[in-house]
Design a protein around this motif. Sequence first.
Motif, mmCIF file in Angstrom:
data_model
loop_
_atom_site.group_PDB
_atom_site.id
_atom_site.type_symbol
_atom_site.label_atom_id
_atom_site.label_comp_id
_atom_site.label_asym_id
_atom_site.label_seq_id
_atom_site.Cartn_x
_atom_site.Cartn_y
_atom_site.Cartn_z
ATOM 1 N N THR A 182 -8.989 2.645 -12.185
ATOM 2 C CA THR A 182 -9.923 1.635 -11.716
ATOM 3 C C THR A 182 -11.259 2.283 -11.356
ATOM 4 O O THR A 182 -11.306 3.412 -10.846
ATOM 5 N N MET A 183 -12.342 1.569 -11.613
ATOM 6 C CA MET A 183 -13.676 2.044 -11.266
ATOM 7 C C MET A 183 -13.968 1.702 -9.808
ATOM 8 O O MET A 183 -13.257 0.918 -9.177
ATOM 9 N N ARG A 184 -15.038 2.269 -9.278
ATOM 10 C CA ARG A 184 -15.383 2.031 -7.875
ATOM 11 C C ARG A 184 -15.569 0.549 -7.564
ATOM 12 O O ARG A 184 -15.143 0.059 -6.520
ATOM 13 N N ASP A 185 -16.223 -0.176 -8.500
ATOM 14 C CA ASP A 185 -16.494 -1.584 -8.219
ATOM 15 C C ASP A 185 -15.238 -2.450 -8.314
ATOM 16 O O ASP A 185 -15.259 -3.623 -7.940
ATOM 17 N N GLN A 186 -14.138 -1.888 -8.817
ATOM 18 C CA GLN A 186 -12.874 -2.622 -8.867
ATOM 19 C C GLN A 186 -12.024 -2.379 -7.624
ATOM 20 O O GLN A 186 -11.060 -3.092 -7.386
ATOM 21 N N ARG A 187 -12.384 -1.382 -6.851
ATOM 22 C CA ARG A 187 -11.590 -1.013 -5.678
ATOM 23 C C ARG A 187 -12.110 -1.749 -4.453
ATOM 24 O O ARG A 187 -12.866 -1.220 -3.646
ATOM 25 N N THR A 188 -11.675 -2.987 -4.332
ATOM 26 C CA THR A 188 -12.196 -3.870 -3.277
ATOM 27 C C THR A 188 -11.110 -4.391 -2.335
ATOM 28 O O THR A 188 -11.405 -5.152 -1.419
ATOM 29 N N LEU A 189 -9.872 -3.992 -2.550
ATOM 30 C CA LEU A 189 -8.757 -4.518 -1.756
ATOM 31 C C LEU A 189 -8.838 -3.965 -0.330
ATOM 32 O O LEU A 189 -8.736 -2.761 -0.109
ATOM 33 N N THR A 190 -9.016 -4.855 0.638
ATOM 34 C CA THR A 190 -9.135 -4.437 2.036
ATOM 35 C C THR A 190 -7.754 -4.270 2.670
ATOM 36 O O THR A 190 -6.733 -4.658 2.098
ATOM 37 N N GLY A 191 -7.737 -3.705 3.861
ATOM 38 C CA GLY A 191 -6.476 -3.562 4.580
ATOM 39 C C GLY A 191 -5.828 -4.904 4.849
ATOM 40 O O GLY A 191 -4.599 -5.044 4.754
ATOM 41 N N TRP A 192 -6.645 -5.906 5.208
ATOM 42 C CA TRP A 192 -6.115 -7.245 5.462
ATOM 43 C C TRP A 192 -5.495 -7.843 4.201
ATOM 44 O O TRP A 192 -4.430 -8.448 4.245
ATOM 45 N N GLU A 193 -6.179 -7.641 3.059
ATOM 46 C CA GLU A 193 -5.641 -8.176 1.806
ATOM 47 C C GLU A 193 -4.355 -7.448 1.405
ATOM 48 O O GLU A 193 -3.439 -8.064 0.853
ATOM 49 N N MET A 194 -4.279 -6.154 1.726
ATOM 50 C CA MET A 194 -3.053 -5.406 1.452
ATOM 51 C C MET A 194 -1.912 -5.924 2.322
ATOM 52 O O MET A 194 -0.772 -6.083 1.857
ATOM 53 N N ALA A 195 -2.235 -6.194 3.584
ATOM 54 C CA ALA A 195 -1.221 -6.753 4.481
ATOM 55 C C ALA A 195 -0.803 -8.145 4.022
ATOM 56 O O ALA A 195 0.383 -8.505 4.073
ATOM 57 N N SER A 196 -1.774 -8.947 3.564
ATOM 58 C CA SER A 196 -1.470 -10.297 3.066
ATOM 59 C C SER A 196 -0.581 -10.245 1.837
ATOM 60 O O SER A 196 0.296 -11.095 1.644
ATOM 61 N N LEU A 197 -0.805 -9.234 1.001
ATOM 62 C CA LEU A 197 0.057 -9.037 -0.165
ATOM 63 C C LEU A 197 1.507 -8.888 0.274
ATOM 64 O O LEU A 197 2.414 -9.517 -0.284
ATOM 65 N N TRP A 198 1.721 -8.081 1.311
ATOM 66 C CA TRP A 198 3.075 -7.859 1.798
ATOM 67 C C TRP A 198 3.658 -9.095 2.464
ATOM 68 O O TRP A 198 4.856 -9.364 2.338
ATOM 69 N N ARG B 283 -4.136 0.974 -6.289
ATOM 70 C CA ARG B 283 -5.232 1.453 -7.133
ATOM 71 C C ARG B 283 -6.476 0.579 -6.978
ATOM 72 O O ARG B 283 -7.582 0.998 -7.335
ATOM 73 N N PHE B 284 -6.310 -0.618 -6.436
ATOM 74 C CA PHE B 284 -7.445 -1.509 -6.181
ATOM 75 C C PHE B 284 -7.925 -1.441 -4.731
ATOM 76 O O PHE B 284 -8.819 -2.175 -4.332
ATOM 77 N N ALA B 285 -7.296 -0.554 -3.918
ATOM 78 C CA ALA B 285 -7.659 -0.458 -2.500
ATOM 79 C C ALA B 285 -9.049 0.137 -2.333
ATOM 80 O O ALA B 285 -9.465 1.019 -3.085
ATOM 81 N N ARG B 286 -9.731 -0.331 -1.312
ATOM 82 C CA ARG B 286 -11.093 0.138 -1.026
ATOM 83 C C ARG B 286 -11.094 1.594 -0.573
ATOM 84 O O ARG B 286 -12.039 2.336 -0.833
#
Length: 499
Positions: A20-36, A249-252
Amino acid sequence: MGAMEFEPDTGLTNDDLKPTMRDQRTLTGWEMASLWVGIVIGVPNYYLAGSLVELGMSWWEGMLTVTLGNLIILFPLLSTGHAGAEYGIPYPVFVRASFGVRGAHIATVIRGLVACGWFGIETWIGGQAILLLVPDSLKPASLSRTISWLDASLLQLAFFFLFWILQVVVIWKGMDGVRRLQKYSAPILIILAILLLVWAYVRAGGFGSMLSTESTLTPSEFWRLFFPCLTACVGTWSTMALSIPDFTRFARSQGDQALGQAIGMPLSSAAYAFIGLAVTSSTQVIFGETISNPILLLPMISTSVPIILISIVGITLAVLTTNVAANVVAPANAIVNLNPARFGFRGGALVTAVIGILFQPWRLYGSSETYVDTWLVGCSALLGPVAGIVVVDYWVLRRGVLDVGALYSMNPVSPYWYFRGFNLAAIAAMVVPVLVVIPGFLYEVGILNSVPAVLVGIYDVAWFITFFSAGALYWILSSLWGRTKMAQVHDPLLLNSSP
């Protein structure tokens, strides 16, 4: 001296497998938690927690078992998740470092097949939940009779395929659709789970009554049940412990992936397990029988049309968020990895959905004993050795350093070429522990009438046996056959690289 640069091979890469490129790595901690949250709040996880009560545990014994299992599996989740956030690579590419650029197909196919089975089970659950909520007056009797050779009715299969089609529509929107589904569904699922707990609280007359069901097990019976149930709890997330790089891989940043997982996975899982345990315990007070399967419980809650509609929405969201994230992304990427020139994410996901049907999930999803002892523990036996090898390779042998360019190269001087693209040390370390647990599995499913007690005990803790023994054996073989070649530089796109 700088590291050798490797040209990417067309047979190892496409747009879905590239870092993933830098501009694709936008997943925040909150979004990671929401995923779970979206993954955790699902029927199988509720059923697992409730099954512990049905099998004889008290609510607090079940809670202890689930929580301990979650904390144990968090270690490989964070360990493999680091690689995704650090290098922007999905699981099929990450596992090339330990199994070889060709041998990685073995590890990805194993992970993918288990996920296909899970996809079928979740789809069956979703279809049957909605079918049970439909009034009996709308169900033709001629279509409701079970076909003996198929072990399901035409009406059950019709709702199964309807739910299958719904998921394919979501999948066809790609990873962006998956991320949006997880982000917006999480709050709704939390509210619905709390409402279920409130219903049980009111009907049972408070937590005192809800949690009054005591253990029916003697101390020796408890410990005989505890270890296979703990293994089942770990096995539930053993799939994600491998393929979590597909998301990190999409994490900020590393902080976002680590914090999001550390908060989102154990806390949401513990909270939802408590709901499953408490509500299941309360059914003994409310209905005079223990009902661990939420699908069977929902029609008993109310016949009110609004309640039925809310239940249908809740079940649909719960299955979709769990199934699409946990059971589609990994096998889809595995199929893409098999032939990047032919398959993209959509094509891989569609093949996954079709294979899920072939598993005949209505046969897999049976009683509490079958679900826990056969499916969950059995899957953990297959996935444990892969996780052990990957963690040892990445952290012990390579100290977290990978040559990203070499992961996409078939060059014989690549550090991941090994023997014609296969790392024989990894393959041997994976096969040997699995062979040890096979007799216990065959005994569990009834193929063998008797086996030594020690082999049954080994199967009961299959994930632990295979994870640690495969990791240790891989380290030993790598040392004897020549230390694994180390990568020398980071890829320029890494999060920690200098700008």
